[in-house]
Enzyme design. Structure first.
Site, PDB file in Angstrom:
ATOM      1  N   LYS A  18      23.278  52.655  82.573  1.00 19.72           N
ATOM      2  CA  LYS A  18      23.324  52.085  81.240  1.00 19.72           C
ATOM      3  C   LYS A  18      21.901  51.935  80.699  1.00 19.72           C
ATOM      4  CE  LYS A  18      26.047  48.641  78.758  1.00 19.72           C
ATOM      5  NZ  LYS A  18      26.959  47.491  78.868  1.00 19.72           N
TER       6      LYS A  18
ATOM      7  N   GLU B 274      41.416  38.082  79.945  1.00 15.34           N
ATOM      8  CA  GLU B 274      41.636  36.863  79.167  1.00 15.34           C
ATOM      9  C   GLU B 274      42.912  36.138  79.575  1.00 15.34           C
ATOM     10  OE1 GLU B 274      39.129  39.734  76.883  1.00 15.34           O
ATOM     11  OE2 GLU B 274      41.127  39.896  77.814  1.00 15.34           O
TER      12      GLU B 274
ATOM     13  N   ARG C  75      44.693  38.019  73.036  1.00 12.95           N
ATOM     14  CA  ARG C  75      45.290  38.602  74.233  1.00 12.95           C
ATOM     15  C   ARG C  75      45.882  37.549  75.155  1.00 12.95           C
ATOM     16  NH1 ARG C  75      41.931  43.612  76.555  1.00 12.95           N
ATOM     17  NH2 ARG C  75      42.686  45.049  74.984  1.00 12.95           N
TER      18      ARG C  75
END
Length: 627
Positions: A279, A367, A395
């Protein structure tokens, strides 16, 4: 060829590997230069340059379907599909979206802003393709962070069962927005760090360089794959789901990527291509980032890495105000714990984690799990604080309803990024939480107007033995630490008088003080009501306001349907005898036969017709009859 000149992915198919490598460098320079001016997602896109090039080299978009999980790492895909010349409009009104957007390009077959959807979407497209007798490839790109999401694991289970032809590119960079946590991540970490993996990387590259056909590549990789899966990992993740596996492959080696993707393309059934990327590749500041600072950035100076957005020294973000207050309370109350679903940095909980490592829990992008775990903690005698972005809270609706509110458990939910968030668009606007939470019994829902009230509301939440939500927006506010906390009466609003009021304006959040200030500046007589609780309402004050006989404006900056205005209008219906609302009240309905329950709740036919009889015999004015 200049990056800005690309109009179609067909233009890269005639490039040599050397030219593709050079073009990858050009793309990175373009991304850094462009994003430094507009802001956007930087690290994830720098890390996926070679992989995206290889995908468009091997596959044929738009006929082949490329699905990027979350979609924030699709900038290179946008460039290769002819949108580089529009990058100065990135995340601006009527400009390029920061995510895949179907209306933006035929090459965007899917759009998302939340994680872990790509595998379910990919399987759905593969099923549709086969049932319609069509022929195209389905490629889902998912990161190791998104793979911790329950939805992704559910999809893997079904993919393994249905065995449809699709390619899962597992983009493994050891990061999501911040450092990943959990058993899945530990398993992947073991694979990356083992001596066998380092040897295998060399073997894979050698085999790819010398193999003449895709079949030879597959044969040479199969032994390596099986060795990794059988000898390195005790309970192989992908094998458990019945999925074939290729890799791990260096995600910055274009030649290796092309060969492996060509092999995966010829494979029958679902196959996982494990690609290891870095990344932030190519930009030192982003490469060295361990906290997620360079995941999403505001405009910055490319040479120094310094943000061009200057913050007032006496201001803090709302997230920091909440976090600082949480830390103060946690020192005094050892039962307080903090939970985040992979947003420790964004929610400013890293300092809490440092001070209370045994009381901080990052459960990954999960979540639903986070909410029910918080409920379990509360049932066990702890007092959890769960920080979660408004758009991600959607969610966990079932878990708030079923596991927290129904059992009336004392979970404090910090709803971060509530309201409009701006540049990230439709998937991230936090404008729905008032509406979908207000209907849940037992729940307290609030929003502070300033930092002082935020501190007092959080204190109040922990002093209250009930599910308690505090929503707060993106952005900064003037901050001064409360020397002492004040407990706020649940459901209470406050009034602020400007001049001689001719109108009542009811609103909430930081707009309260903005309205007051602007009314003063323009010498407007106004009664400004700080409706800091959406549930319960301040019905006593509402009764008083209605008796004032002044016009009432309800000013809300979230979705109107089901919001504050809906709540107030429902309450005011009692003042109009022509309106009678019949329905289930603000409580959970216990078990019983439907007939008994309908009668108990007053929604049976007998109750309805009693009301009709009442209205039938009630006197009417001439204006009523004219209707």
């Amino acid at each position: 060829m200049r990056v800005e000149d690309i109009r179609s992915p067909e233009q890269i198919k005639s490039m040599s590997v050397k030219e593709l490598r050079e073009f990858a460098t050009d793309i990175r320079e373009f991304l850094i230069r462009s994003i430094s001016q507009t802001g956007g997602h930087l690290s994830s896109n720098l890390g996926i340059v070679e992989l995206t090039l290889a995908m468009h080299y091997v596959f044929d978009s738009p006929s082949d379907k490329m699905i990027f999980d979350v979609g924030h790492q699709s900038y290179v895909h946008k460039i290769l599909t002819g949108r580089a010349h529009k990058f100065d409009t990135l995340r601006k009104k009527n400009g390029l979206s920061g995510f895949q957007k179907r209306k933006e390009s035929e090459h965007d077959c899917w759009e998302a802003g939340h994680s872990s959807t790509s595998l379910s979407a990919g399987l759905g497209m593969a099923i549709a393709r086969d049932l319609k007798g069509e022929h195209y490839e389905v490629i889902s790109v998912i990161g190791d962070g998104a793979l911790t999401g329950g939805m992704a694991l559910e999809a893997l289970n079904d993919i393994g069962a249905l065995h449809k032809k699709m390619i899962i590119i597992f983009n493994d960079n050891a990061m999501s927005i911040s450092k990943n946590h959990g058993a899945v991540e530990k398993r992947i970490t073991n694979l990356r760090s083992s001596p066998l993996y380092r040897t295998v990387k060399k073997d894979v590259k050698t085999n790819l360089n010398h193999s003449k056909t895709g079949l030879n590549v597959l044969n040479s990789l199969t032994h390596i794959r099986d060795s990794l899966k059988e000898n390195l990992v005790k309970a192989p993740l992908f094998k458990e789901f019945g999925l074939d596996y290729l890799g791990p492959v260096d995600g910055h080696d274009i030649k290796a990527l092309i060969k492996v993707l060509e092999t995966a393309k010829e494979h029958d059934g679902p196959i996982v291509v494990h690609v290891v990327t870095k990344k932030g590749k190519g930009y030192p500041f982003a490469e060295q980032d361990k906290l997620g600072k360079w995941h999403g950035v505001s405009p910055f100076d490319p040479k120094t890495g310094q943000s061009l957005i200057k913050l007032c020294t006496d201001e803090l973000s709302w997230s920091e105000v909440i976090s600082k207050t949480l830390i103060r309370l946690a020192f005094k109350h050892p039962e307080i714990v903090a939970i985040t679903p992979a947003m420790a940095n964004g929610s400013k909980l890293l300092e809490f984690a440092r001070l209370f490592p045994d009381r901080f829990f990052d459960c990954g992008i999960a979540e639903e799990h986070a909410m029910t775990m918080a409920a379990g903690m509360a049932q066990g005698g702890l007092h959890p604080f769960l920080s979660i972005y408004s758009s991600f809270l959607q969610r966990a609706y079932d878990q708030i309803n079923h596991d927290v509110a129904r059992m009336d458990l004392p979970v404090v939910i910090g709803i971060d990024r509530a309201g409009l968030v701006g540049d990230d668009g439709a998937t991230h606007q936090g404008v729905f939480d008032i509406a979908f939470l207000r209907s849940i019994p037992n729940l307290i829902l609030s929003q502070p107007k300033d930092a002082k009230e935020a501190q007092n509301l959080l204190y109040t939440a922990f002093m209250t033995n009930a599910p308690f939500c505090i929503r707060y927006p993106r952005g900064t506010i003037p901050y001064q630490k409360n020397e002492e906390f004040e407990r706020i009466k649940i459901g209470s609003w406050t009034c602020h008088i400007v001049g001689m009021p001719e109108t009542i304006l009811i609103t909430y959040g930081p707009d309260v003080d903005r309205i007051i200030q602007k009314a003063k500046e323009n010498s407007i007589g106004l009664m400004v009501v700080n409706a800091r609780f959406f549930k319960p309402l301040d019905t006593k004050l509402l009764d008083t306001l209605i008796k004032e006989k002044l016009p009432i404006i309800i000013y809300e900056t979230d979705i109107k349907a089901g919001g504050l205005s809906s709540a107030i209008l429902e309450f005011m219906s009692k003042y109009d005898e022509r309106i009678k609302i019949i329905g289930i009240g603000d409580h959970f309905v216990d078990h019983g036969s439907i007939r008994i329950l309908r009668k108990e709740e007053g929604i049976d036919m007998e109750s309805v017709f009693k009301e009709l009889e009442h209205y039938e015999h009630a006197p009417r004015s001439s204006s009523d009859r004219s209707l």
